[in-house]
Design an enzyme around this catalytic site. Structure first.
Site, PDB file in Angstrom:
ATOM      1  N   GLU A 253      29.707   8.245  18.704  1.00 50.87           N
ATOM      2  CA  GLU A 253      29.063   6.944  18.453  1.00 50.87           C
ATOM      3  C   GLU A 253      30.092   5.818  18.490  1.00 50.87           C
ATOM      4  O   GLU A 253      31.204   5.982  18.013  1.00 50.87           O
ATOM      5  CB  GLU A 253      28.395   6.962  17.066  1.00 50.87           C
ATOM      6  CG  GLU A 253      27.254   7.944  16.944  1.00 50.87           C
ATOM      7  CD  GLU A 253      26.625   7.909  15.550  1.00 50.87           C
ATOM      8  OE1 GLU A 253      26.922   6.976  14.775  1.00 50.87           O
ATOM      9  OE2 GLU A 253      25.840   8.818  15.239  1.00 50.87           O
TER      10      GLU A 253
ATOM     11  N   HIS B  63      21.513   5.042  14.625  1.00 49.31           N
ATOM     12  CA  HIS B  63      22.057   5.502  13.338  1.00 49.31           C
ATOM     13  C   HIS B  63      21.573   4.606  12.194  1.00 49.31           C
ATOM     14  O   HIS B  63      22.368   3.993  11.478  1.00 49.31           O
ATOM     15  CB  HIS B  63      23.578   5.548  13.385  1.00 49.31           C
ATOM     16  CG  HIS B  63      24.152   6.508  12.379  1.00 49.31           C
ATOM     17  ND1 HIS B  63      25.310   7.222  12.602  1.00 49.31           N
ATOM     18  CD2 HIS B  63      23.737   6.883  11.142  1.00 49.31           C
ATOM     19  CE1 HIS B  63      25.569   7.984  11.553  1.00 49.31           C
ATOM     20  NE2 HIS B  63      24.623   7.800  10.655  1.00 49.31           N
TER      21      HIS B  63
ATOM     22  N   ARG C 181      23.995  15.305  11.983  1.00 50.02           N
ATOM     23  CA  ARG C 181      25.258  14.881  12.584  1.00 50.02           C
ATOM     24  C   ARG C 181      25.175  15.063  14.093  1.00 50.02           C
ATOM     25  O   ARG C 181      24.684  16.096  14.584  1.00 50.02           O
ATOM     26  CB  ARG C 181      26.435  15.692  12.036  1.00 50.02           C
ATOM     27  CG  ARG C 181      26.738  15.470  10.572  1.00 50.02           C
ATOM     28  CD  ARG C 181      27.295  14.076  10.316  1.00 50.02           C
ATOM     29  NE  ARG C 181      27.667  13.886   8.924  1.00 50.02           N
ATOM     30  CZ  ARG C 181      26.831  13.477   7.975  1.00 50.02           C
ATOM     31  NH1 ARG C 181      25.571  13.219   8.275  1.00 50.02           N
ATOM     32  NH2 ARG C 181      27.244  13.324   6.735  1.00 50.02           N
TER      33      ARG C 181
END
Length: 309
Positions: free
Chosen positions: A264, A282, A235
């Site tokens: 993000e 990601h 994370r």
């Protein structure tokens, strides 16, 4: 009625349409809460993903018909779980089916950072490669090195298995020690103070929660062996960006490979100028096989939530 916020794979969409009346928003980019709420009339289930931030205000504004929110993710940090519970809205997520894909991404970042692959590709694409030389873009072997895994859950255990195939020694730091059968010889550290100085590579595979937020701060980075490499597919908020950027600039951290970030997609701009940072948008679970399995698991969760008790 099932409301789907983002485009999903055709196989998953076909099943959704077979089981529900579907309303697809196909959002791109930032989450549009107003668009979502305007489309919720008659909806009893919502299929979203981590880009969709369901705050308490948004959840409280959902119509009474909404019974379940399913997320195309393991993490639920983007959902206000307390607000959902207060409304009696069930939450479904997709654990277990993305372990291998995410561990593969951890390994990819580890190898890219160790071998300076990102720098090499940028140089080549810029037309600046002039041939090899004995000292050209020297990286480091991974064989015989020590990999530390922070968060030895399902993903961490798969990564450990991969890394053993590269002749790496495995250390790990967890809230609790694993049974010997799951450790597979990995060395457990109860305290970060003994864990971090032992490592050539640190892979962050821990879940996101208040106890892990900001875990990799300046003090813990200083405890790493000089020249260590940091990988994060866990994370983004686990890492203090300012501290990691400073450590990369100083060389105390040789390189970093990152797939997840704070805020993000608006990540810290300090990363962009760092040649020793491998930056991936990601993609940890972004394989056709994995995203298909995640979609089916999310639909399973919706089906269970809407079934009579």
């Amino acid at each position: 009625m099932l409301l789907i916020t983002r485009e999903i794979l055709p196989e998953v969409l076909a099943r959704a349409q077979a089981e529900h009346e579907v309303r697809a928003l196909n959002m791109v980019g930032p989450f549009d809460a107003a668009k979502l709420l305007a489309a919720c009339d008659g909806v009893d289930a919502i299929l979203c993903n981590t880009a969709d931030k369901f705050t308490a205000g948004i959840i409280n504004a959902l119509p009474p018909s909404v019974k379940v929110i399913a997320t195309y993710s393991v993490g639920t940090e983007h959902l206000d779980l307390a607000a959902a519970a207060a409304r009696g809205i069930k939450i479904a997520n997709t654990p277990g089916v993305l372990d291998r894909a995410t561990a593969e991404m951890s390994l990819l970042l580890l190898l890219m950072a160790a071998r300076r692959a990102g720098e090499g590709e940028r140089l080549l694409r810029a037309g600046k490669w002039r041939g090899i030389a004995p000292t050209f873009l020297l990286g480091h072997d991974v064989a015989g090195k020590t990999l530390g895994i922070y968060g030895m859950g399902r993903i961490g255990q798969v990564l450990a298995r991969f890394a053993r195939g590269l002749d790496m020694t495995i250390h790990y730091h967890n809230r609790t020690r694993l049974p010997p059968g799951l450790e597979q010889g990995a060395i457990y550290h109860e305290r970060a103070e003994t864990f971090l100085p032992a490592l050539d590579f640190l892979s962050i595979n821990a879940p996101g929660n208040p106890s892990t937020t900001g875990w990799l701060n300046a003090a813990r980075l200083a405890q790493l062996k000089p020249g260590a490499i940091v990988i994060n597919t866990g994370r983004g908020p686990i890492v203090d960006d300012e501290a990691l950027i400073a450590a990369l600039k100083s060389g105390h951290v040789r390189a970093a490979g990152l797939d997840v970030y704070n805020n993000e997609p608006d990540i810290h701009p300090g990363y962009y100028a760092l040649e020793n940072a491998v930056l991936i948008p990601h993609l940890g679970s972004a394989t056709i096989e994995t995203r298909t399995a995640m979609g089916h698991l999310a639909l399973d969760g919706i089906k269970a939530a809407l079934s009579p008790p």
